[in-house]
Design a protein around this motif. Structure first.
Motif, PDB file in Angstrom:
ATOM      1  N   PHE A  87      57.581  23.502  -7.693  1.00 12.33           N
ATOM      2  CA  PHE A  87      57.607  22.889  -6.439  1.00 12.33           C
ATOM      3  C   PHE A  87      56.622  21.564  -6.677  1.00 12.33           C
ATOM      4  N   ALA A  88      56.248  21.147  -7.930  1.00 17.59           N
ATOM      5  CA  ALA A  88      55.592  19.990  -8.315  1.00 17.59           C
ATOM      6  C   ALA A  88      56.520  18.704  -8.118  1.00 17.59           C
ATOM      7  N   ASP A  89      58.058  19.375  -8.020  1.00 18.40           N
ATOM      8  CA  ASP A  89      59.041  18.422  -7.790  1.00 18.40           C
ATOM      9  C   ASP A  89      59.023  17.925  -6.238  1.00 18.40           C
ATOM     10  N   LEU A  90      58.252  16.868  -5.953  1.00 19.79           N
ATOM     11  CA  LEU A  90      58.178  17.028  -4.576  1.00 19.79           C
ATOM     12  C   LEU A  90      59.405  16.674  -3.713  1.00 19.79           C
ATOM     13  N   ASN A  91      60.503  16.417  -4.135  1.00 15.68           N
ATOM     14  CA  ASN A  91      61.898  16.429  -3.473  1.00 15.68           C
ATOM     15  C   ASN A  91      62.009  18.015  -2.901  1.00 15.68           C
ATOM     16  N   LEU A  92      61.525  18.910  -3.592  1.00 13.24           N
ATOM     17  CA  LEU A  92      61.731  20.334  -3.085  1.00 13.24           C
ATOM     18  C   LEU A  92      61.264  20.811  -1.789  1.00 13.24           C
ATOM     19  N   ILE A  93      60.113  20.008  -1.235  1.00 11.04           N
ATOM     20  CA  ILE A  93      59.463  20.350  -0.285  1.00 11.04           C
ATOM     21  C   ILE A  93      59.840  19.617   1.084  1.00 11.04           C
ATOM     22  N   PRO A  94      60.344  20.047   1.843  1.00  7.61           N
ATOM     23  CA  PRO A  94      60.880  19.753   3.227  1.00  7.61           C
ATOM     24  C   PRO A  94      59.678  19.230   4.045  1.00  7.61           C
ATOM     25  N   SER A  95      59.977  17.841   4.551  1.00  5.31           N
ATOM     26  CA  SER A  95      58.857  17.401   5.388  1.00  5.31           C
ATOM     27  C   SER A  95      58.504  18.275   6.562  1.00  5.31           C
ATOM     28  N   VAL A  96      59.407  18.711   7.272  1.00  6.46           N
ATOM     29  CA  VAL A  96      59.647  19.593   8.528  1.00  6.46           C
ATOM     30  C   VAL A  96      58.394  20.814   7.983  1.00  6.46           C
ATOM     31  N   ALA A  97      58.322  21.578   7.144  1.00  3.99           N
ATOM     32  CA  ALA A  97      57.261  22.258   6.518  1.00  3.99           C
ATOM     33  C   ALA A  97      56.017  21.815   6.505  1.00  3.99           C
ATOM     34  N   ARG A 253      70.190  18.850  -0.528  1.00  2.00           N
ATOM     35  CA  ARG A 253      69.236  20.095  -0.467  1.00  2.00           C
ATOM     36  C   ARG A 253      69.158  20.974   0.833  1.00  2.00           C
ATOM     37  N   LYS A 254      68.983  22.266   0.292  1.00  4.05           N
ATOM     38  CA  LYS A 254      68.638  23.145   1.619  1.00  4.05           C
ATOM     39  C   LYS A 254      67.565  23.881   1.779  1.00  4.05           C
ATOM     40  N   ASN A 255      66.590  23.941   2.591  1.00  2.00           N
ATOM     41  CA  ASN A 255      65.318  24.480   2.225  1.00  2.00           C
ATOM     42  C   ASN A 255      64.991  25.865   3.238  1.00  2.00           C
ATOM     43  N   SER A 279      68.997  22.754  -4.526  1.00  2.00           N
ATOM     44  CA  SER A 279      69.564  21.272  -4.524  1.00  2.00           C
ATOM     45  C   SER A 279      70.507  21.033  -5.471  1.00  2.00           C
ATOM     46  N   GLN A 280      71.175  20.030  -4.939  1.00  2.00           N
ATOM     47  CA  GLN A 280      72.147  19.408  -6.029  1.00  2.00           C
ATOM     48  C   GLN A 280      72.032  18.120  -6.197  1.00  2.00           C
ATOM     49  N   PHE A 281      72.154  17.686  -7.321  1.00  2.00           N
ATOM     50  CA  PHE A 281      71.938  16.367  -7.658  1.00  2.00           C
ATOM     51  C   PHE A 281      73.184  16.038  -8.792  1.00  2.00           C
ATOM     52  N   ASN A 282      73.843  15.051  -8.009  1.00  2.01           N
ATOM     53  CA  ASN A 282      75.144  14.621  -8.836  1.00  2.01           C
ATOM     54  C   ASN A 282      74.979  13.314  -9.503  1.00  2.01           C
ATOM     55  N   ASN A 283      74.678  13.497 -10.882  1.00  2.00           N
ATOM     56  CA  ASN A 283      74.017  12.342 -11.784  1.00  2.00           C
ATOM     57  C   ASN A 283      75.183  12.074 -12.653  1.00  2.00           C
TER      58      ASN A 283
END
Length: 846
Positions: A87-97, A253-255, A279-283
């Motif tokens: 979770f150092a990938d900051l995109n995995l942490i939702p703002s609501v939490a 993303r779903k958290n 999460s899914q990232f379509n690259n």
């Protein structure tokens, strides 16, 4: 539970700010800060992005900034390589939490260990929320092509007298933007903007014959003689990959987050935290390019014997053949990631001591699913049996061959798998066991045991090098065990009313044991000891001064130490002149088990002034000086400069392959100031607040090797993926970066405006027109937000609801053009090509 003195400047972003500006994750809020710059992972990166987002403080690199969740590591080593895992990938942490984000922009290796060279980002999750809230958000660009949608909830309540529970969750989705849909990136030919034609030379119908490069003449689908070709013009005849390539990828993303605490008795509490993200990232890229060369001779040998080779082309003089798999569509890879974090802890009091212990587990699994890639062995077979014409244009058909049918039969869907496991157990103790005349001595100490493992399973197609598209890499695995002990103390020397002088002393010891999981691989063991001392002086309650000196370290990542060979492509300045400018050269990047940790020293000097807490002026000024030795770098350019055996050339002396491994050699020095000034004027119905934040970098110098001179990187565009800086480059270091923000609140209405500013940069002259110097323009943008909160006395439909509207980049300022940028003509680490974005959000509390 550390006792790091809060007089050192730090930044706090709370949940209300994330909601006001519509930030779905903490990544964007952190990137907007003045001292956040330099190359780091970014969810807006398509070509080589992983979908993750790391923090980078003072340009020292994302690996030198440590991310925490509630004071503990958010993740360990990344199986993907040059980023932090979990979770150092900051995109995995939702703002609501998130309750609050705390950014400490000075070395904090003593309390937290490796990677905290530049500082820490501490994400504090909600643990005492006592109501329910639902949030919805929708935003889109002026072009209508990158809509964002988010639905989130959070609920919390007490269960009896001794238990509290919080549950939060969110769903987020963003559409992609294609390069062709933005003026700055719609054409790889950048000569009209002051750059070069950076289109690709790799496409069907191009060959190298008798030392000359040719392409098919217009209107020729398949050649029958050399007369069907004309000489290739490297300025005019390049393929515009921007016509089909994605620029900013699609994300979903779903958290879910859960936190529960229970007071066993007045002295002991047990608590648990759970966080899960899917999460899914379509690259993706344009259709996959491939060629036959000295590096990949199999296709060339088959082409020489093809029945469709024009009879007057001597196979002995045919040295290269190019193609691009238009028939298979874009080269795409969908990255699906599942990340889980679980913590179980106990904390309590024993007389004057506070204690805490916790067991933390993090597991991350990611699969990359590729399409648009062909198997070279099968393509060679189709060339040999005549069902594929390698000399023809894409989609060509003729007697005996159909290129589309042949390539579709050769298409493969490889999958790479990346797994990470992280365990840590710690015990922390804080208290004030001793007293001096000036006050109590505060002490914090702790033990930590950490175990990490990464496993990278590369598909056989990539590992064998038989893929026509995508990278070549090798599977590998490695594990790490760490034992650590630290001690911090705050010693009051003088305390007379508001007049005080404190001394902080602290130290940390860590022992590492790294081991590749390859049979027979040697273990790598090393130790690190770091310390820090600080003086804090307050002549009165309004003014404080501080001076600190400390050391820190960064352990090599498991990829840097034990990673398998990975094939990339970089551009080099060839001192022999045999390699044309802007030629991409295959480069193998290899791990080095003999690496030692980077060691750093830092000096911070500054003051804080705030005569009236909560109102009036507040000023923080921090001078920082950071120096890192034994920096871990990978400089293929040095291999090329030395013309060493790791730089392989074809028969014409042109580079076609470079071998470069990680090594300890470089040194990095940087210094500058962080300045924040604010004025707050409370009113009877709200407040008026003005803020200014600026980072000014004085110097940023790098020695690539121990024998080389310092080179200044200050104010230069550096895209490590595009230029001869390659992996040793730090990214762009602007001399100035900052913002000015104005907030007005009146009763239930809040209105805010932010002006963002990034100073000009020197472009990379290797990519400019005629290799001349040019300036990348300074850039500024305006963001606006307004929020209205209805009270509980409002009509039922609106009660306890909050409506937020915003416009990001009000004047629709495009990023400044940069000739030396990798794919889209601008530095994606500093700017976004989204343009103007409108946002509306509605939340309601229950």
């Amino acid at each position: 539970m550390d006792i790091h003195n809060q007089a050192i400047p730090h930044t706090t972003v709370d949940s209300s700010e994330l909601e006001l500006w519509g930030d779905p994750t903490p990544a964007q809020a952190i990137r907007d800060l003045p001292y956040s710059f330099g190359f780091a992972n970014n969810e807006n990166e398509s070509n080589s992005g992983s979908g993750s987002a790391d923090a980078n403080i003072h340009g020292l690199g994302n690996l030198s900034t440590l991310t925490l969740i509630d004071g503990r590591r958010a993740g360990g080593n990344s199986s993907r390589g040059f980023e932090h895992g979990g979770f150092a990938d900051l995109n995995l942490i939702p703002s609501v939490a998130i309750r609050e984000i705390q950014i400490m922009a000075d070395g904090t290796s003593v309390p937290y260990g490796s990677d905290a060279v530049a500082g820490t980002v501490n994400i504090l999750l909600h643990d005492s929320w006592t109501e329910s809230k639902i949030e919805t958000l929708y935003s889109d660009t002026s072009e209508g092509d990158a809509s964002e949608k988010q639905v989130a909830f959070i609920t919390g309540q007490a269960i009896g007298e001794h238990t509290h529970f919080v549950l939060a969750g969110s769903w987020y989705q963003r559409n992609a933007i294609y390069a062709r849909d933005r003026g700055i990136s719609d054409n790889a030919d950048r000569r009209a903007q002051g750059g070069q034609n950076q289109g690709s030379p790799t496409f069907p119908g191009r060959i190298q014959y008798a030392g000359t490069e040719y392409i098919l003449k217009d209107g020729v689908s398949a050649p029958v003689s050399i007369n069907d070709y004309r000489v290739f013009d490297s300025s005019e005849d390049l393929y515009n990959f921007s016509a089909s390539a994605p620029s900013i990828p699609e994300i979903e993303r779903k958290n879910v987050m859960a936190q529960i605490s229970h007071q066993i008795n007045p002295a002991i509490e047990v608590w648990s935290e759970l966080l899960f993200t899917r999460s899914q990232f379509n690259n993706g890229l344009a259709p996959a390019p491939w060629s036959s060369s000295a590096y990949n001779p199999g296709i060339l040998d088959a082409a020489k014997n093809s029945p469709y080779r024009p009879a007057d082309i001597d196979p002995n003089n045919l040295s290269q053949l190019n193609y691009r798999s238009f028939e298979l569509g874009n080269l795409e890879y969908k990255q699906a990631k599942d990340a889980f974090r679980g913590l179980l802890g106990l904390r309590g009091d024993i007389e004057e001591w506070n204690w805490e212990t916790a067991l933390l587990y993090i597991r991350t699994e990611q699969d990359d699913h590729y399409s648009g890639i062909a198997d070279s062995d099968t393509v060679i077979s189709t060339i040999n049996d005549g069902s594929f014409n390698p000399f023809a244009n894409a989609f060509a058909t003729g007697t005996g061959y159909d290129n589309a049918t042949a390539l579709q039969a050769a298409e493969r869907h490889p999958v790479n798998e990346f797994d990470e496991t992280f365990w840590t157990y710690d015990i922390k103790l804080t208290g004030s066991p001793f007293e001096l005349d000036a006050g109590l001595i505060d002490v914090a100490t702790g033990l930590e045991f950490r175990s990490e493992e990464i496993q990278v399973a590369i598909d056989d197609l990539f590992e064998s090098g038989n893929n026509l598209g995508g990278i070549q890499a090798a599977s590998f695995g490695a594990e790490r065990e760490v034992a650590a002990l630290y001690l911090e103390s705050n010693i009051p020397l003088v305390q007379q009313g508001s007049h005080s002088l404190d001394l902080q002393l602290s130290g940390r010891y860590e022992a590492y044991h790294d081991q590749s999981t390859s049979a027979g691989a040697p273990a790598n063991q090393y130790e690190a000891f770091v310390y820090k001392s600080s003086l804090f002086y307050e002549p009165n309650s309004a003014l404080s001064f501080y001076l600190s000196y400390g050391t820190s370290f960064r352990a090599p990542t498991l990829t840097e130490s034990d990673g398998g060979d990975q094939l990339a492509s970089y551009i080099y300045d060839d001192p022999t002149g045999q390699t044309p400018a802007a030629t991409r050269v295959y480069t193998f990047i290899s791990g080095n088990p003999d690496l030692e940790p980077e060691t750093s020293e830092s000096v911070h000097l500054g003051f804080a002034y705030q005569p009236h807490p909560g109102r009036g002026w507040k000023l923080n000024l921090n001078y920082y000086h950071l120096r890192t030795e034994d920096s871990i770098v990978n400089s293929g350019q040095d291999v090329v400069n030395q013309n060493a055996g790791g730089a392989l050339r074809d028969g014409n002396g042109k580079l076609f392959l470079v071998y470069a491994n990680w090594f300890n050699a470089a040194e990095v020095k940087t210094d500058g100031i962080d300045l924040t000034v604010s004025y707050t004027h409370p009113t009877t119905t709200g407040l008026l607040k003005a803020e200014l934040g600026v980072n000014h970098v004085f110097n940023y110098d790098i020695k690539t090797t121990s024998n080389s001179p310092y080179v200044s990187y200050l104010g230069r565009l550096v895209d490590p993926r595009a230029s001869n800086e390659n992996i040793a480059g730090p990214g762009s270091i602007p001399e100035y970066k900052g913002y000015a923000r104005f907030t007005w609140a009146h009763q239930q209405l809040t209105v805010a405006a932010t002006i963002n500013y990034i100073h000009s940069l020197d472009d990379n002259s290797s990519f400019t027109s005629n290799n001349t110097s040019r300036k990348i323009d300074a850039w500024s943008s305006l963001d606006l937000a307004a929020q209205y909160a209805w009270s509980s006395d409002s009509p039922w439909l609106l009660k306890d609801s909050t409506l937020t509207i915003g416009i990001e980049n009000v004047t629709d300022e495009a990023p400044p053009f940069a000739a030396g940028a990798f794919a889209d003509g601008y530095d994606a680490s500093l700017y976004s090509a989204e343009g103007r974005r409108f946002m509306i959000s509605l939340s309601r509390r229950f």
